[in-house]
Scaffold this motif. Structure first.
Motif, mmCIF file in Angstrom:
data_model
loop_
_atom_site.group_PDB
_atom_site.id
_atom_site.type_symbol
_atom_site.label_atom_id
_atom_site.label_comp_id
_atom_site.label_asym_id
_atom_site.label_seq_id
_atom_site.Cartn_x
_atom_site.Cartn_y
_atom_site.Cartn_z
ATOM 1 N N LEU A 565 55.529 37.116 62.703
ATOM 2 C CA LEU A 565 55.961 37.646 63.989
ATOM 3 C C LEU A 565 54.842 38.442 64.671
ATOM 4 C CD1 LEU A 565 58.702 36.940 62.582
ATOM 5 C CD2 LEU A 565 59.693 38.863 63.800
ATOM 6 N N LEU A 566 53.699 38.570 63.992
ATOM 7 C CA LEU A 566 52.599 39.361 64.533
ATOM 8 C C LEU A 566 52.005 38.783 65.818
ATOM 9 C CD1 LEU A 566 50.618 41.713 64.356
ATOM 10 C CD2 LEU A 566 49.280 40.395 62.694
ATOM 11 N N PRO A 567 51.689 37.464 65.908
ATOM 12 C CA PRO A 567 51.090 36.953 67.142
ATOM 13 C C PRO A 567 51.957 37.180 68.376
ATOM 14 C CG PRO A 567 50.817 35.358 65.373
ATOM 15 C CD PRO A 567 51.741 36.411 64.860
ATOM 16 N N LEU A 586 57.783 48.988 69.708
ATOM 17 C CA LEU A 586 58.521 47.736 69.770
ATOM 18 C C LEU A 586 59.045 47.347 68.397
ATOM 19 C CD1 LEU A 586 55.841 45.752 71.822
ATOM 20 C CD2 LEU A 586 57.766 47.037 72.770
ATOM 21 N N TYR A 587 60.144 46.603 68.385
ATOM 22 C CA TYR A 587 60.628 46.017 67.127
ATOM 23 C C TYR A 587 61.214 44.646 67.401
ATOM 24 C CZ TYR A 587 65.520 47.189 68.325
ATOM 25 O OH TYR A 587 66.761 47.272 68.929
ATOM 26 N N GLU A 588 61.216 43.803 66.371
ATOM 27 C CA GLU A 588 61.754 42.454 66.511
ATOM 28 C C GLU A 588 62.329 41.983 65.185
ATOM 29 O OE1 GLU A 588 60.522 37.933 67.988
ATOM 30 O OE2 GLU A 588 58.947 39.448 67.706
ATOM 31 N N PHE A 589 63.528 41.406 65.255
ATOM 32 C CA PHE A 589 64.109 40.691 64.130
ATOM 33 C C PHE A 589 63.844 39.205 64.345
ATOM 34 C CE2 PHE A 589 66.634 44.567 64.228
ATOM 35 C CZ PHE A 589 66.845 44.862 62.889
ATOM 36 N N GLY A 590 63.409 38.513 63.334
ATOM 37 C CA GLY A 590 63.144 37.086 63.511
ATOM 38 C C GLY A 590 62.840 36.406 62.194
ATOM 39 N N LYS A 591 62.781 35.075 62.262
ATOM 40 C CA LYS A 591 62.504 34.277 61.069
ATOM 41 C C LYS A 591 61.068 33.776 61.074
ATOM 42 C CE LYS A 591 67.146 32.481 60.063
ATOM 43 N NZ LYS A 591 67.964 31.254 59.896
ATOM 44 N N THR A 592 60.523 33.599 59.865
ATOM 45 C CA THR A 592 59.240 32.934 59.685
ATOM 46 C C THR A 592 59.473 31.680 58.853
ATOM 47 O OG1 THR A 592 58.744 34.299 57.748
ATOM 48 C CG2 THR A 592 57.902 35.052 59.886
ATOM 49 N N TYR A 593 58.565 30.722 58.987
ATOM 50 C CA TYR A 593 58.782 29.399 58.403
ATOM 51 C C TYR A 593 57.518 28.936 57.669
ATOM 52 C CZ TYR A 593 62.447 29.682 61.930
ATOM 53 O OH TYR A 593 63.501 30.103 62.700
ATOM 54 N N PHE A 594 57.715 28.382 56.475
ATOM 55 C CA PHE A 594 56.588 27.948 55.656
ATOM 56 C C PHE A 594 56.883 26.589 55.029
ATOM 57 C CE2 PHE A 594 56.537 32.523 55.786
ATOM 58 C CZ PHE A 594 55.195 32.849 55.945
ATOM 59 N N LYS A 595 55.842 25.783 54.932
ATOM 60 C CA LYS A 595 55.913 24.523 54.211
ATOM 61 C C LYS A 595 55.250 24.735 52.857
ATOM 62 C CE LYS A 595 54.521 19.663 54.499
ATOM 63 N NZ LYS A 595 53.771 18.667 55.306
ATOM 64 N N THR A 596 55.996 24.502 51.792
ATOM 65 C CA THR A 596 55.484 24.721 50.444
ATOM 66 C C THR A 596 55.541 23.425 49.656
ATOM 67 O OG1 THR A 596 57.650 25.317 49.544
ATOM 68 C CG2 THR A 596 56.351 27.095 50.548
ATOM 69 N N SER A 603 62.212 32.890 56.048
ATOM 70 C CA SER A 603 62.313 34.290 55.658
ATOM 71 C C SER A 603 62.621 35.122 56.890
ATOM 72 C CB SER A 603 60.994 34.763 55.031
ATOM 73 O OG SER A 603 61.024 36.161 54.790
ATOM 74 N N ARG A 604 63.631 35.982 56.779
ATOM 75 C CA ARG A 604 63.960 36.865 57.898
ATOM 76 C C ARG A 604 63.138 38.147 57.787
ATOM 77 N NH1 ARG A 604 70.418 36.979 57.752
ATOM 78 N NH2 ARG A 604 69.941 37.032 55.527
ATOM 79 N N ARG A 605 62.557 38.546 58.906
ATOM 80 C CA ARG A 605 61.668 39.698 58.914
ATOM 81 C C ARG A 605 62.107 40.714 59.966
ATOM 82 N NH1 ARG A 605 58.974 38.729 54.364
ATOM 83 N NH2 ARG A 605 57.497 40.365 54.990
ATOM 84 N N LEU A 606 61.725 41.938 59.753
ATOM 85 C CA LEU A 606 61.833 43.004 60.755
ATOM 86 C C LEU A 606 60.442 43.592 60.920
ATOM 87 C CD1 LEU A 606 63.093 45.163 62.578
ATOM 88 C CD2 LEU A 606 63.763 46.419 60.507
ATOM 89 N N VAL A 607 59.916 43.545 62.137
ATOM 90 C CA VAL A 607 58.565 44.056 62.371
ATOM 91 C C VAL A 607 58.611 45.176 63.406
ATOM 92 C CG1 VAL A 607 57.418 41.902 61.768
ATOM 93 C CG2 VAL A 607 58.092 42.293 64.125
ATOM 94 N N LEU A 608 57.693 46.121 63.257
ATOM 95 C CA LEU A 608 57.560 47.257 64.182
ATOM 96 C C LEU A 608 56.131 47.307 64.703
ATOM 97 C CD1 LEU A 608 59.259 50.065 62.023
ATOM 98 C CD2 LEU A 608 60.394 48.406 63.485
ATOM 99 N N PHE A 609 55.980 47.716 65.963
ATOM 100 C CA PHE A 609 54.669 47.905 66.571
ATOM 101 C C PHE A 609 54.652 49.268 67.263
ATOM 102 C CE2 PHE A 609 55.503 43.379 66.567
ATOM 103 C CZ PHE A 609 54.316 42.809 66.157
ATOM 104 N N ILE A 610 53.601 50.031 67.038
ATOM 105 C CA ILE A 610 53.432 51.313 67.729
ATOM 106 C C ILE A 610 51.994 51.394 68.218
ATOM 107 C CG2 ILE A 610 53.516 53.821 67.547
ATOM 108 C CD1 ILE A 610 55.559 53.585 65.369
ATOM 109 N N THR A 611 51.797 51.757 69.463
ATOM 110 C CA THR A 611 50.456 51.903 70.016
ATOM 111 C C THR A 611 50.494 52.869 71.190
ATOM 112 O OG1 THR A 611 48.568 50.699 70.970
ATOM 113 C CG2 THR A 611 50.750 49.926 71.587
ATOM 114 N N GLY A 612 49.339 53.487 71.468
ATOM 115 C CA GLY A 612 49.234 54.394 72.614
ATOM 116 C C GLY A 612 49.586 55.827 72.272
ATOM 117 N N GLN A 613 50.002 56.594 73.290
ATOM 118 C CA GLN A 613 50.360 57.997 73.110
ATOM 119 C C GLN A 613 51.665 58.137 72.356
ATOM 120 O OE1 GLN A 613 48.503 60.500 73.838
ATOM 121 N NE2 GLN A 613 46.967 59.659 75.231
#
Length: 808
Positions: A565-567, A586-596, A603-613
């Motif tokens: 979910l980083l890009p 910012l935050y986002e709930f979402g899935k990631t996908y892999f071919k193995t 895989s379900r992920r929760l990501v957080l982003f913080i930047t600035g003041q």
């Protein structure tokens, strides 16, 4: 999909207003998103009339201006100052009178006012083409035929009409409605069932051209039959390529198309009339042989948009004896296109395999009106009608002689046949249709019925309805015409008691989403489709070998399922920072996908982003910027809400991090957080540091489900706090201190805290100072000083021995 109200009414006799037609089409599943009043020429040339130039004199103050008097059928002629070099007495011209507004081809609208130009009064304007919005020319004023009567409205001369544009939000399955006749079919079926059963469609009749009068020697070879099941065409010579008649131009303008010339306009008109795309090749380029084949490796073609494209071996192309002339079903080549000098053509009408056109269109990122239709599926059995309709119009408008016709259709595509069960239809739709109603609706929709009986019938589906293949599809067709709103709600609603799976995922999602939103975070939602280009990052944080690729991507930017979910989050940050919003949480709930090797993994992920003041700028606010501890606090807040505690931390493993920690709970890795590498931020166009957390939401849910709420009474005894000021080596962490302290006592030592850090002057090289608090409590009895002193002494010895600490 744009539909003209006036054009639509050519095929059905109805006095319904545009709004009424819009409601009917929407109720049948063709949602009319907007209805807009349109004019052939903006403003309708209101206030523009025919004038006769009575006199012309030179302007006394300007060499390039003339003083004219112009009669417009009023009591007195108008005095007009004109700058056109071709104005002369006796001419019939178009005059914009005072008070009217002109809408030129370019620039702002012009309000005509009574004015003085170089000291001379001017009571209007003698107009050129571009000033009226009629054409591009500004070489001089428009000169009309001498028989035009002064005062005649210009709108009557140019056959202007007012129309209404219906914008239909077409769903991908309704390929049959990609034309005016296709839309009329639904309108007719509705009117037949609900109002007048005698309503019919007036489809224009065409001549039978199976036996042309002339002869030509053009050979057509279909070398890839699976990709081109039907290929038809006609050779027409001695053509006159010029502007289209007004009625044809008006039809195209009414749906937003720009007229080009009579030949090209006819092919566009027929496509929007009956849904089958056509293409005309200049016969001088086509030669005497046309081949339909797959492109060879390395072949190139300059398409009509002026772009040279290297063709794929999967592209179906239309070729002459030497090279490709057209990408089949997508776009023609510039060299074989129709020009003013064209006198002979090969007219193409075909049915191309939808999957082939779609892959080619996506590969070249090239969309056209033709590809829009071909890739969804046109009617293979309407090809000849479309070809003959175009031949009729070409011979009528362009002149010419039909020399040869061609049709290659070795394996005709038959209508689909579906066993239709009346009772199953009633059950699916929730309506008590009579058998007679069902058969009538299907008949109004041009579905052929054979072998009807009490329980059902065999339905033959028209080939233009390639989306209807099952009982459920036919039931939906019935319900569309019957009316979704006509289905009565039952008086009694039944439901069953169900047990929800644990953990309650929705509950935990709302809990964490509310917590983050209440703490200043904004939720973002990005597309789960991503670009394989991200794998080319120098940071190398994605594994290209594990991409889940999309077979028919919408574009080159959406060709794989996302691994992270980083890009998406970085693109949101870049978008906001470029618009002066640099302070983001910012935050986002979402899935990631892999071919193995074992298949595919989600895989379900929760990501957080913080930047600035850290806080918005204010006179009494802390103006410090966000830091690693900002993202750490956010992660801890999430874990606390879920009733979880970090049991261990390790170094981050993801290459996206410059530094950070990986966290474990009950020996399970549940995520990592830290700050993003500057190189990755640079690639994303981000200027400020970004702190990022990536949590495994699936694991957190499993752990949260195990937690039990337990009541703990408030202790009756007081706690005791003691502090140490320690001189430590630089590499020693607070975690090391806490671990050593807890190894001394696990029952009475309740907490270890760090309340001051000092690094700098008056300390030996390679040293730092920590002020650490220790809190002790016995829930059963009050602790004695001697007991606490013994524990503190043991902790001191442990720290000195294991960490080489010194008490300051």
């Amino acid at each position: 999909m744009k539909i003209s109200y006036n054009w639509l009414r050519q095929y059905i006799n109805t006095s319904l207003a545009p709004e009424e037609i819009g409601k009917i089409l929407t109720s049948t599943g063709l949602e009319v998103e907007s209805i807009e009043k349109t004019e052939t020429i903006r403003g309708g040339l209101e206030g523009v009339v025919v004038g006769e130039v009575l006199t012309k004199e030179k302007h006394p103050e300007a060499d390039r201006l003339s003083l004219t008097t112009v009669a417009i059928g009023a009591a007195e002629p108008l005095k007009i100052v004109c700058g056109a070099p071709n104005v002369a007495a006796g001419q019939k011209v178009l005059v914009a009178t005072v008070g009217c507004t002109l809408y030129p081809v370019s620039g702002d609208p012009i309000k005509i006012k009574k004015s003085k130009i170089r000291g001379q009064e001017s009571e209007g304007m003698i107009c050129a083409e571009d000033e009226l919005g009629i054409g591009e020319s500004h070489d001089g004023i428009i000169i009309l035929p001498a028989d035009k009567i002064p005062g005649t409205p210009a709108s009557t001369i140019y056959q202007l009409e007012t129309d209404y544009l219906l914008e239909i939000g077409l769903t991908p399955n309704r390929t049959d409605a990609m034309s005016h006749i296709g839309v009329v079919r639904d309108l007719k079926a509705f009117l037949c069932f609900h109002k007048d059963a005698a309503t019919t469609i007036q489809v224009p009749a065409v001549k039978d051209y199976s036996q042309p009068t002339g002869t030509a020697h053009l050979t057509v070879n279909v070398l890839d039959l699976p990709s081109c099941p039907r290929y038809s065409g006609a050779v027409i010579t001695n053509l006159n390529v010029t502007d289209s008649p007004a009625w044809l131009q008006n039809r195209l303008k009414s749906i937003g198309l720009k007229p080009i010339n009579n030949l090209v306009d006819i092919t566009n008109f027929v496509m929007h009339e009956c849904g089958n795309p056509l293409h005309a090749f200049d016969l001088a380029i086509a030669g005497n042989e046309i081949n339909i084949r797959k492109a060879a490796a390395g072949e190139k073609l300059i398409t009509l948009d002026g772009v040279e494209r290297e063709l794929s071996v999967n592209d179906l192309v239309i070729c002459n004896q030497k090279a490709p002339m057209c990408i089949a079903g997508v776009m023609g080549g510039s060299e074989s296109g129709i020009t003013a000098g064209t006198t002979s053509i090969f007219l193409e009408a075909a049915y191309f395999l939808p999957a082939s056109v779609r892959k080619t269109s996506k590969f070249h990122v090239l969309n056209s009106d033709s590809s829009f239709r071909f890739e969804r599926g046109t009617d293979p059995n309407n090809v000849i009608y479309a070809r003959n309709r175009a031949i009729d119009l070409i011979l009528e408008i362009c002149g010419g002689e039909l020399k040869q016709v061609y049709d290659h259709y070795p394996t005709p595509i038959e209508p689909a046949r579906v066993e239709f069960d009346f009772q199953q239809c009633r059950k699916l739709c929730g309506a008590d249709f009579s058998n007679d109603q069902l058969l009538k609706i299907l008949g109004y929709l041009d579905f052929q019925i054979s072998a009807p009986h009490e329980k059902g019938a065999l339905v033959h589906v028209p080939t233009y309805r390639n989306d209807v293949t099952r009982q459920a599809d036919i039931s939906e067709e019935v319900l569309r015409i019957y009316g979704f709103n006509q289905v009565a709600l039952p008086e009694k609603l039944n439901t069953s008691v169900t047990y929800s799976n644990k953990p309650d995922q929705e509950k935990f999602y709302n809990l964490i989403a509310d917590t983050l939103s209440n703490n200043g975070f904004f939720e973002i939602m990005n597309n789960s489709l991503s670009s394989s280009v991200y794998a080319a990052s120098k940071v190398n944080y994605l594994n290209a070998d594990q991409f889940v690729t999309v077979l028919n991507p919408l574009s080159n930017e959406l060709d794989v399922m996302r691994q992270s979910l980083l890009p998406g989050g970085l693109s949101v940050i870049e978008f906001n920072q470029n618009r002066q919003h640099p302070d983001l949480k910012l935050y986002e709930f979402g899935k990631t996908y892999f071919k193995t090797a074992d298949g595919y993994r989600e895989s379900r992920r929760l990501v957080l982003f913080i930047t600035g003041q850290r806080l918005a700028e204010n006179w009494n606010s802390d103006k410090t910027r966000t830091s690693f501890f900002s993202i750490k606090a956010a992660v801890q807040r999430i874990l606390e809400k879920l009733g979880l505690t970090i049991s261990a931390t390790n170094s981050v493993t993801s290459q996206a991090f410059e530094d950070g920690v990986s966290i474990e709970i009950d020996k399970m890795t549940v995520g990592e957080f830290g700050w993003i590498k500057p190189q990755l931020l640079k690639e994303s166009g981000i200027k400020n540091p970004v702190y990022y957390a990536d949590l495994d939401w699936d694991q957190l849910l499993k752990l949260a489900a195990r937690q039990k709420v337990e009541f703990t009474p408030i202790p009756k005894t007081q706690f005791v706090r003691r502090d140490f000021s320690l001189l430590l080596n630089e590499h020693v962490t607070f975690k090391d201190i806490e671990m050593q302290a807890r190894s001394v006592d696990k029952k009475l030592l309740k907490s270890v805290g760090l309340f001051d850090v000092y690094e700098g002057k008056n300390l030996p090289a390679g040293k730092k100072s920590y002020a650490v608090s220790f809190t002790f409590q016995d829930h059963e009895k009050t602790l004695q000083d001697e007991q606490v002193d013994r524990m503190m002494q043991a902790i001191r010895q442990k720290l000195e021995t294991e960490l080489n600490a010194e008490l300051r």
